[in-house]
Design a protein around this motif. Structure first.
Motif, PDB file in Angstrom:
ATOM      1  N   PHE A  37       0.806  -0.940  -0.163  1.00  0.00           N
ATOM      2  CA  PHE A  37      -0.021  -0.145   0.030  1.00  0.00           C
ATOM      3  C   PHE A  37       0.887   1.382   0.137  1.00  0.00           C
ATOM      4  CE2 PHE A  37       0.592   1.153   4.304  1.00  0.00           C
ATOM      5  CZ  PHE A  37       0.674  -0.279   5.100  1.00  0.00           C
ATOM      6  N   ARG A 110      -9.526  -5.622  -7.435  1.00  0.00           N
ATOM      7  CA  ARG A 110      -9.552  -6.096  -6.168  1.00  0.00           C
ATOM      8  C   ARG A 110     -10.932  -6.247  -5.613  1.00  0.00           C
ATOM      9  NH1 ARG A 110      -7.560  -2.713  -1.645  1.00  0.00           N
ATOM     10  NH2 ARG A 110      -9.322  -2.788  -0.855  1.00  0.00           N
ATOM     11  N   ASP A 112     -13.185  -7.672  -2.054  1.00  0.00           N
ATOM     12  CA  ASP A 112     -12.913  -8.223  -0.603  1.00  0.00           C
ATOM     13  C   ASP A 112     -14.127  -8.922  -0.345  1.00  0.00           C
ATOM     14  OD1 ASP A 112     -10.384  -7.198  -0.325  1.00  0.00           O
ATOM     15  OD2 ASP A 112     -10.871  -5.273   0.035  1.00  0.00           O
ATOM     16  N   GLN A 117     -10.457 -12.647  -0.387  1.00  0.00           N
ATOM     17  CA  GLN A 117      -9.823 -11.375  -1.137  1.00  0.00           C
ATOM     18  C   GLN A 117      -9.563 -12.171  -2.752  1.00  0.00           C
ATOM     19  OE1 GLN A 117      -6.297  -9.252  -0.117  1.00  0.00           O
ATOM     20  NE2 GLN A 117      -7.640  -7.593  -0.003  1.00  0.00           N
TER      21      GLN A 117
ATOM     22  N   GLU B  86      -8.500   0.855   4.015  1.00  0.00           N
ATOM     23  CA  GLU B  86      -8.267   0.958   2.773  1.00  0.00           C
ATOM     24  C   GLU B  86      -6.753   1.153   2.486  1.00  0.00           C
ATOM     25  OE1 GLU B  86      -9.607   0.744  -0.336  1.00  0.00           O
ATOM     26  OE2 GLU B  86     -11.630   0.437   0.402  1.00  0.00           O
ATOM     27  N   ASP B  87      -6.114   2.066   3.106  1.00  0.00           N
ATOM     28  CA  ASP B  87      -4.613   1.981   3.227  1.00  0.00           C
ATOM     29  C   ASP B  87      -4.020   0.938   3.439  1.00  0.00           C
ATOM     30  OD1 ASP B  87      -4.877   4.766   2.350  1.00  0.00           O
ATOM     31  OD2 ASP B  87      -4.303   5.409   4.233  1.00  0.00           O
ATOM     32  N   ALA B  88      -4.400   0.092   4.416  1.00  0.00           N
ATOM     33  CA  ALA B  88      -3.824  -1.299   4.509  1.00  0.00           C
ATOM     34  C   ALA B  88      -4.235  -2.267   3.323  1.00  0.00           C
ATOM     35  CB  ALA B  88      -4.581  -1.765   5.964  1.00  0.00           C
ATOM     36  N   GLY B  89      -5.047  -1.825   2.518  1.00  0.00           N
ATOM     37  CA  GLY B  89      -5.368  -2.942   1.381  1.00  0.00           C
ATOM     38  C   GLY B  89      -6.422  -3.860   1.601  1.00  0.00           C
ATOM     39  N   PHE B  90      -7.599  -3.284   2.584  1.00  0.00           N
ATOM     40  CA  PHE B  90      -8.680  -4.002   2.613  1.00  0.00           C
ATOM     41  C   PHE B  90      -9.938  -3.049   2.571  1.00  0.00           C
ATOM     42  CE2 PHE B  90      -5.227  -5.843   5.186  1.00  0.00           C
ATOM     43  CZ  PHE B  90      -5.522  -7.002   4.754  1.00  0.00           C
ATOM     44  N   THR B  91     -11.198  -3.551   2.725  1.00  0.00           N
ATOM     45  CA  THR B  91     -12.314  -2.687   2.650  1.00  0.00           C
ATOM     46  C   THR B  91     -13.067  -2.927   3.983  1.00  0.00           C
ATOM     47  OG1 THR B  91     -12.437  -3.365   0.424  1.00  0.00           O
ATOM     48  CG2 THR B  91     -14.496  -2.586   1.288  1.00  0.00           C
TER      49      THR B  91
END
Lengths: 278, 107
Positions: A37, A110, A112, A117, B86-91
């Protein structure tokens, strides 16, 4: 006292890892769709070895490398890999800094879900002719090569799968030798045998199927008969992680081949990586 | 009459005392979609630890939830939580303030 440039580079790469983020599990011998990220850096210290025999040739290679990736955005990363190679071929030895690789990856999709994922990414690499290509055996190819490809995958608490394809364009290198272009297709499955809690050691095992095909090499414009063809590898991989520490390793075993003419075939390839987040 | 007032005041103070002495901290539960492995979850822990006012984080990897305990007076908005995730790569799949267990000590 003159500073060793490799030591300086290693220290520098470790220093920029101060804000290192975590990444998901991915294949070891093929590309993954994960990206770092925004603002994150990841450093990997790795070791790779390969042995090929046959056709009157016998070659063994050991390679230590440091790799750093940096997230320009949450979906887009850039990176560099610096290898140091020891090579032994038909009784001759050589070692030195190998061909440095610059790479970039963009995760364009992507999805989720709770505990799972899906993701897909495109990537592009350039291999620079930085390795010594004047000795025997050659540490570097002397050519600037480019690699492009796509990778997609799924990760859940229990199961993993990944699929990827790459195309590598080789250009003319040292001694007028142009290695044939290469294509790669990879299918990977994985499982987490035991579902652990967050602050417990975690193990994931994967099995990769890696297919590689190479075109015939050209020497000063003339095709070389005993070059090119395809090989298929079965590659067990183990991931072990504990919070921000990861160790992963695996071996590629050749299970089928269709190489042209009389040439050396792969005996095995092995890879071990240490990843530390701090 | 005075006795009734004093007794009532004493009874009320007894009732309110636990609320003052054991004020529960504000907690939020974040449902994080895409969270599948402990190694990946470390990124969320790092992002939250950088956030002002966050005192404690508890990650339940199997439930896909992150419980965030704020320092006294600290708050978190859903937009802020969404950006961190989001910054960590998730939702961020859900966000709610939860009733913290009464305690006079941080977790």
């Amino acid at each position: 006292m003159k500073a060793n440039p490799i030591a300086v580079l290693l220290v520098g790469l470790l220093a920029v890892a101060a804000a290192m983020p975590a990444r998901a599990h991915g294949p070891l011998f093929s590309p993954a769709p994960e990206t770092i990220f925004k603002g994150g850096t990841e450093v990997t210290l790795g070791f790779h070895t390969a042995k090929t025999t046959g056709g009157g040739d016998r070659e063994k290679e050991y390679e230590a490398f440091v790799e750093a990736e940096y997230g320009l955005t949450a979906d887009w990363e850039i990176g560099i890999e610096v290898p140091y190679t020891w090579k032994k071929s038909n009784g001759l030895d050589a070692n030195g800094v190998g061909d440095i690789v610059l790479d970039t990856k963009y995760q364009f999709w992507r999805r989720d879900l709770p505990g799972a994922q899906y993701k897909a990414a495109a990537f592009f690499k350039t291999k620079l002719p930085t390795g010594d290509d004047g000795g025997q055996p050659r540490i570097g190819s002397g050519s600037t090569d480019v690699i492009g490809g796509l990778a997609t995958g799924y990760e859940s608490r229990r199961w993993y799968w990944f699929v990827s394809g790459l195309y590598r364009v080789n250009t003319e290198g040292a001694g007028g030798l142009e290695k044939g272009d290469r294509q790669f297709l990879n299918v990977v499955g994985g499982v987490r045998p035991v579902l652990t809690e967050y602050e417990e050691p975690d193990t994931v095992v994967m099995l990769e199927l890696n297919w590689e095909r190479a075109g015939r090499d050209d020497l000063n414009g003339a095709g070389l008969a005993d070059t090119g063809g395809w090989e298929l590898f079965l590659s067990p991989v183990v991931w072990w992680t504990y919070r921000q520490v990861a160790i992963r390793g695996g071996v590629q075993f050749p299970i089928a081949e269709g190489l042209n003419g009389n040439q050396a075939t792969s005996d095995y390839r092995a890879r071990l990586e240490f990843i530390y987040h701090f | 009459m005075n006795r009734i007032v004093r007794t009532t005041a004493f009874a009320l103070s007894l009732l309110l005392l636990p609320l003052v002495a054991f004020a529960a901290p504000t907690q939020y539960q974040l449902q994080v979609d895409g969270l599948a492995c402990p190694f990946c979850a470390y990124g969320i822990e790092k992002e939250l630890n950088r956030t002002d006012g966050v005192e404690n984080i508890r990650i339940d990897i199997n439930a896909g939830t992150v419980t965030v305990t704020m320092a006294e007076g600290g708050t978190m908005t859903e937009a802020q939580a969404s950006r961190i995730v989001e910054d960590a790569g998730f939702t961020l799949g859900g966000f709610e303030e939860v009733r913290a267990q009464a305690s006079n000590k941080p977790e």
